[in-house]
Design an enzyme around this catalytic site. Structure first.
Site, PDB file in Angstrom:
ATOM      1  N   ASP A 203       0.831  -1.196   0.000  1.00  0.00           N
ATOM      2  CA  ASP A 203       0.000   0.000   0.000  1.00  0.00           C
ATOM      3  C   ASP A 203       0.869   1.250   0.000  1.00  0.00           C
ATOM      4  O   ASP A 203       2.034   1.219   0.419  1.00  0.00           O
ATOM      5  CB  ASP A 203      -0.880   0.035   1.255  1.00  0.00           C
ATOM      6  N   LYS A 225      -1.240   0.811  -8.356  1.00  0.00           N
ATOM      7  CA  LYS A 225      -1.000   0.792  -9.795  1.00  0.00           C
ATOM      8  C   LYS A 225      -1.383  -0.526 -10.450  1.00  0.00           C
ATOM      9  O   LYS A 225      -1.056  -0.763 -11.603  1.00  0.00           O
ATOM     10  CB  LYS A 225       0.483   1.091 -10.059  1.00  0.00           C
ATOM     11  N   MET A 340      -8.144   9.110   8.375  1.00  0.00           N
ATOM     12  CA  MET A 340      -8.600   9.409   7.005  1.00  0.00           C
ATOM     13  C   MET A 340      -9.631  10.539   6.982  1.00  0.00           C
ATOM     14  O   MET A 340     -10.594  10.494   6.223  1.00  0.00           O
ATOM     15  CB  MET A 340      -9.194   8.152   6.345  1.00  0.00           C
TER      16      MET A 340
END
Length: 421
Positions: A203, A225, A340
């Site tokens: 990650d 990706k 987050m």
């Protein structure tokens, strides 16, 4: 008769499960040696009029039998092994003589020359026990022996000392929590599994510095990706884990923090089970606790906060997808840790204030916690949105809300601590 301590020792591993072991003395030496004897499954009998609190706790929990008196002749009957560690040298000598007469291996903490066995410096890694015994003049220094032990164990743990496995390896995946960012904060087991990996799917928030240490043959895949095609991002990651494992590779899924704290680790575990791929979970140090701690903020503190709550802030309070009861959180008196939530912190603060949390409640944002780029920005619920904008706070950042923000030497306004960023 016992030989000189300068003579070489014959190394052997004792299997003591269910066998009687006698320990004389309940002090610091016993406290250090007893856990290994307990782990070996020995039937331990401690003979000592007193004991340290830790040794007493072992007796109270039933891990050993404590005879609360001094050593007496005959105490070693039917024993397989004895550790003599009292402060009474005369009693130690008598016990050592009894052990010799009964042909019982005897360790003496006060006199290696009088012992028939020595305790090696031991360490453990990945199912291997490392035991170091040295007999030359330099090696008899216990610090030197321990240093050798530590060097070997560390080499096994971090992969710099690798013994090849001469057997076929089944497909497997390890879901590894990499911790909050500092590469030294990954667990020992996690670091070892990284060293054994053929493929690492990482990650963005994982400890990136660890990837630079991997051998050239290890394939490192950036999870961000992976070509998703018709899959959702998480489905593509699941497919990659399964594909590489089925090809016979040892796969590590390296995540930031802990795999099961907002890490979708269970979704990956469920996909692996469905595909018939065995997996293991290696917990990681969660940023919800470690990052505040690194910034000098205790999530709990006596007389200030008796509870803390960790919540995801990736969905705003007024979003229909939110599963968080912000009204209930506002009524709590303890610490609130938001992960987050940097881009939603303004709306989070508004919701907490609207449901009764004080506008002057202190807030700290810790960006890039535990890394060289760590910085702390302090505000209140009333000012946090403007502060984030003014200071340019960006993810990843852990947000701490509550009175604990003002505790400790690094709290804002404390002249003894550094000024807040």
């Amino acid at each position: 008769m016992p030989t000189s301590a300068s003579d070489p020792a014959y190394p052997v591993g004792l299997r003591l499960t269910g066998r009687r072991v006698v320990v004389l003395g309940g002090g610091q030496v016993a406290q250090r040696r007893l856990p290994a004897l307990i782990a070996a499954g020995a039937d331990i009998h401690l003979v000592s009029p007193s004991a340290t609190p830790s040794v007493e706790a072992m007796a109270d929990s039933g891990e050993l039998t404590w005879h609360r008196r001094r050593y007496e002749d005959g105490d070693l009957a039917d024993a397989w092994y004895v550790l003599v560690a009292t402060q009474d040298r005369a009693a130690n000598t008598r016990a050592s003589a009894e052990a010799e007469a009964r042909r019982i291996w005897c360790v003496r903490s006060d006199d290696a020359d009088a012992a028939t066995a020595w305790t090696p410096a031991t360490g453990h890694s990945a199912g291997v026990t490392v035991a170091v015994l040295t007999t030359d003049a330099q090696g008899r220094d216990p610090r030197h022996t321990a240093a050798i032990r530590d060097a070997v164990v560390e080499g096994l743990r971090d992969g710099t000392l690798v013994a090849p496995h001469h057997r076929a390896r089944a497909a497997s995946v390890a879901l590894v929590g990499g911790g909050p960012g500092d590469p030294d904060l990954i667990t020992v087991r996690g670091r070892r599994l990284l060293a054994e990996a053929d493929v690492v799917i990482a990650d963005r928030l994982g400890p990136r510095d660890l990837l630079a240490e991997l051998p050239p043959h290890v394939e490192v895949i950036d999870a961000a990706k992976i070509p998703y095609g018709r899959f959702m991002a998480q489905e593509a990651i699941n497919e990659a884990l399964i594909e590489h494992a089925r090809a016979g590779r040892t796969v590590v899924r390296l995540k930031g923090g802990d795999p099961f704290v907002f890490g979708r680790g269970m979704e990956e575990a469920e996909a692996l089970v469905e595909a018939g791929i065995p997996y293991t979970v290696v917990p990681g140090i969660s940023s919800s606790i470690s990052v505040p701690g690194a910034a000098g903020i205790p999530v709990t503190h006596r007389g200030v906060a008796h509870e803390f709550t960790v919540v995801s802030g990736h969905v705003a309070p007024d979003d229909d997808r939110s599963l968080v009861d912000w009204a209930a959180l506002a009524r709590l008196r303890g610490t609130l840790v938001v992960l987050m939530g940097v881009d939603k912190i303004g709306r989070i603060a508004e919701a907490l204030i609207a449901h009764g949390r004080g506008a002057d409640t202190p807030v700290a944002l810790v960006q890039e916690g535990t890394t060289a780029a760590q910085r702390r920005v302090d505000a209140t619920l009333a000012t946090v949105a403007a502060t984030v904008e003014r200071e340019g706070v960006r993810p990843p950042a852990v947000i701490v809300i509550g009175d604990v923000v003002r505790v400790g030497p690094q709290a804002p306004g404390d002249p003894t601590g550094p000024a807040p960023s």
